[in-house]
Structure formats: structure tokens, C-alpha cells
Design a protein around this motif. Sequence first.
Motif, PDB file in Angstrom:
ATOM      1  N   HIS A   1      -3.023 -10.937  -3.456  1.00 39.20           N
ATOM      2  CA  HIS A   1      -2.902 -11.841  -2.291  1.00 39.20           C
ATOM      3  C   HIS A   1      -1.621 -11.527  -1.539  1.00 39.20           C
ATOM      4  O   HIS A   1      -0.523 -11.658  -2.094  1.00 39.20           O
ATOM      5  CB  HIS A   1      -2.901 -13.308  -2.742  1.00 39.20           C
ATOM      6  CG  HIS A   1      -2.796 -14.274  -1.607  1.00 39.20           C
ATOM      7  ND1 HIS A   1      -3.873 -14.625  -0.822  1.00 39.20           N
ATOM      8  CD2 HIS A   1      -1.741 -14.965  -1.121  1.00 39.20           C
ATOM      9  CE1 HIS A   1      -3.485 -15.490   0.102  1.00 39.20           C
ATOM     10  NE2 HIS A   1      -2.189 -15.719  -0.054  1.00 39.20           N
TER      11      HIS A   1
ATOM     12  N   HIS B   1       0.132 -11.028   2.802  1.00 36.77           N
ATOM     13  CA  HIS B   1      -0.046 -11.110   4.259  1.00 36.77           C
ATOM     14  C   HIS B   1       0.906 -10.080   4.851  1.00 36.77           C
ATOM     15  O   HIS B   1       2.079 -10.375   5.101  1.00 36.77           O
ATOM     16  CB  HIS B   1       0.286 -12.504   4.793  1.00 36.77           C
ATOM     17  CG  HIS B   1      -0.407 -13.612   4.078  1.00 36.77           C
ATOM     18  ND1 HIS B   1      -1.766 -13.827   4.154  1.00 36.77           N
ATOM     19  CD2 HIS B   1       0.075 -14.560   3.228  1.00 36.77           C
ATOM     20  CE1 HIS B   1      -2.105 -14.861   3.411  1.00 36.77           C
ATOM     21  NE2 HIS B   1      -1.011 -15.324   2.823  1.00 36.77           N
TER      22      HIS B   1
ATOM     23  N   HIS C   1      -6.877 -19.648   0.466  1.00 34.49           N
ATOM     24  CA  HIS C   1      -5.762 -20.427  -0.079  1.00 34.49           C
ATOM     25  C   HIS C   1      -6.310 -21.740  -0.616  1.00 34.49           C
ATOM     26  O   HIS C   1      -7.201 -22.332  -0.003  1.00 34.49           O
ATOM     27  CB  HIS C   1      -4.758 -20.784   1.027  1.00 34.49           C
ATOM     28  CG  HIS C   1      -4.027 -19.612   1.607  1.00 34.49           C
ATOM     29  ND1 HIS C   1      -4.315 -19.082   2.844  1.00 34.49           N
ATOM     30  CD2 HIS C   1      -2.988 -18.881   1.121  1.00 34.49           C
ATOM     31  CE1 HIS C   1      -3.482 -18.080   3.093  1.00 34.49           C
ATOM     32  NE2 HIS C   1      -2.669 -17.933   2.072  1.00 34.49           N
TER      33      HIS C   1
HETATM   34 ZN   LIG Z   1      -0.960 -16.705   1.292  1.00 33.03          ZN
END
Ligand SMILES: [Zn+2]
Length: 457
Positions: free
Chosen positions: A62, A64, A234
Motif C-alpha cells: 500500500h 501513494h 482504506h
Molecule cells: Zn493510504
Amino acid sequence: MSLLVTNIAHGWTGDADGTRLSGAIRIADGLIVETGALTPRPGEEVLDASGCVVAPGLVNTHHHLFQSVLKGVPAGMDVALDRWLAEVPYRYWPRLDEEALRVSARIGLAELALSGATTVCDHHYVYSDRYDYDPSQVLVEEAARMGLRFVLARGGMTRGRAFDGADMPPPPVESLGTFLDGLRDAASRWHDPSNRAMTRVACAPTTPNFNFTPGELVEIAQEARHLGLRLHAHLSENTGYAAQTLKAFGQRPVPWLAGQGWLGPDVWFAHLVDLDAAEIALLAESGTGMAHCPQANARLGSGIAPAPTLHAGGAPVSLAVDGAGANEAADMGGALYAAFTLHRARGGVGAVDAATVLHWATMGGARVLGLPGLGRIAPGMAADLVLFDLSAPRHLGLHDPALAPVITGAAPVRHSLVAGRPVVRDGQIPGLDLSALGRDAARVTARLARQPEAEPA
Ligand SMILES: [Zn+2]
């Protein structure tokens, strides 16, 4: 054409029981062929593992990548999740032009590769017709350029959260149709369903309870499964999630999502910090996975997720760093160390051991991403390996050097391989000019900092 990794004194297979490995690993055609006491064949290439710890390549489930140019934003430093979301990703997203995203992805991927990652899942959730480029394509290109395995978790939202502030830019919303079209397009271009895929796509609505209606979630899950994609989002990053779903839907988040078809062995959630006992049981019974992000949860004051409890219950647990905007130490070494220390701080020394943490970061990650051909050193598995260097003073004096990548928190990578091909060689990423990347980062960060306000509508 085969490669022999030799002189392995300290190695891990990635198994949960902490099985050790020594001797050599023979690699051919991107796969591990055999392990043990092996000698080089005539003409065989040799990689010397002397002074290293050898482990399966680490899997970050996970991230970004767009946040690697949003580190340490002053307004987001000392605020909790909701305000941080407003002040960092949702304030800056309209300024994220193609160069900013490309430089950001390159920074994040380089940091991950240099800390042992060989597979990266990026949850990208800012898509908009304000962009004159396709963020997915930029991310896939940058990962391929570095030679990493990449899972594009295609995010997005049909409803934005309401954040205080008259100067906030509008949220990056799409219609359900546009979101699904984007998902189908990404799947058709990049989704390889094979067990050792170099590129995968997952369906990743940003935050189900805030960003979609229940009906939309049902439809999204059905379409993703029709396309053969796994589901990611999420969930329960802090106590605000349960408060919101109880108020809006009369249930806590996990049972509420079960009702939308959003649990199962093809689903994994990031965070899962705030869970009650019934939710932990539901996740474990359904085989739903966790992307455990201990550092981002600590940085934002969200809490410590019950990863050891989920692991003990049989749920797949993996390790992730989350975006660098909420975890400026967005490297895998820091994540290993945080998982090892935080659970022991709360639950005592029996809460977790080094082997379990390494298992989460290797086989656990492969299981969560549905890539069973990765994450373990054994014949027939992908030749994704990392060799951690033990020559720094920090690693001198260790009685059991194999523990170094977990218990010292910062073992640099001497070499790493993805499908037998070098990603890191002698501590460097071949072809990556770090000086140029530093100049690009400074230019992009200065531009973003000058223009954080909303554009006129
Ligand atoms: Zn996140």
C-alpha cells in the motif's frame, strides 16, 4: 543463462516459522531453480553474498507514490488524519502535473528499491479531467523503468469528503461510469493474472464509507470480480471510520462492508487500526487481508493496528509504508523496524518476533496481492531477492546477523533482483541519476509550495 548467488551465510526463506537458508541459490529464466550447497557451473554468472543477509524481495502492499513530493508539508505535520487529508493530498492534488507525478513516483520507487522492495502496490486515488495526462500510465511506466513488479490499485471516488476551508480545491470526483471505465481501461492495458505477473491492476475505491454509496460498492465489487481484479481500499484508519459508518449505516465498518460483498480472500484493506473483536473475527474467517502501515499510523497519531492478532487468527497480514506525505520514512527498512518495535511496546516481547515481521513483508505481501509465485525463496518461485549489506558500523557485533534487516531498521541493499534481473547493483540503481533526481525534486517541490491554493473554478 543461469546465475548463482553464492556464499550465503545468513538467509531467510520468508516462511512464517523463520526457516533459514545458507549456501547458494541457482537462478535461471527468472526463477529459483535450486538452493543449498551448490558450486558454480562453467560459464555461470556468480553473485557473491558474502557479508550480506539474503531474503526474498520485499513486497510493499500500500503506497501513494504521488505523495513523495508532499513530504513534511508544514500544515500537515501536527494534525490528525482528517485535517492532514485536507492539508496535504486534497489541497495539492490539482497542482500535480505530469512532471510532478513522474518525479514523485521516481523518488518513491527509488527509495523503496534501495530499501529492499521488489514489488510495489500503488494506490492512486486522484483522477480528474483536470489532468491532461493519464496518472496510471505515468506510474506503470516509472515502475517498469526501474524494473520493479508493480500493482496499480486504481482508486477514485464518486463523492468527496467535506473538508473545512473556503479555499479548498474541489475534490477529485468521477461519476461511477467514469470510474468503472477507467478500471476497465487499466485492466485491459496492464492486468496480467499470472502468478508471477510483472504488472497487475487492482480495483481500489479510495475509502468506501466516505467516497461511495452502498449500491455503488456492490456494483464495483461485481465488476472487479468479473474482470478478475482484486479489491483494495482504506479502512478503519482511526476511530472516525466507525463513528461515521455507525451514524450513516448503523453498523461498524467491517460488518457493513461484508453486506456490500467487500470481504474475502480477494480483498485487502490498508490500516485496520480500529477494529473490535467481532470485526477481527470476520476478517480472519473471510480471509480478508491487511496492509499494515505502522509508521503512517504512528505519524498521524491514529494508533497501532492489531496485526499480530489478525495474523494469529489466520488472516493474511502484509507490510506497507503508505504515502510519504504521512510517513516521511517511506522505506521498507523503517517499516520492518516499526512493526517489530511498536507491537512489542504495546504487547510485550511476545507480541511479534523478527521472523514474523519479515514473513509479513515477503510471503504475506505476495498472498495479499494474489501473487503466490513471489515472496519465498524455494525452487519454482520467482527470482526476486534482496541482499542486505552488513558492512556499516551499525551491523558490526551482531550475534545473529540474519536479524539485521528487521532489528536494526536500516540495512542498506547491496543487490536486489526481480525475476533474476538486477534492480539494485552495488548499492546503486543502474541508470538512475540521483543528482538529477535531486534537482528535479527541488524544482517540483518549490513549484508545489508556491501554488498550494485552489485554482479559480
Ligand atoms: Zn493510504
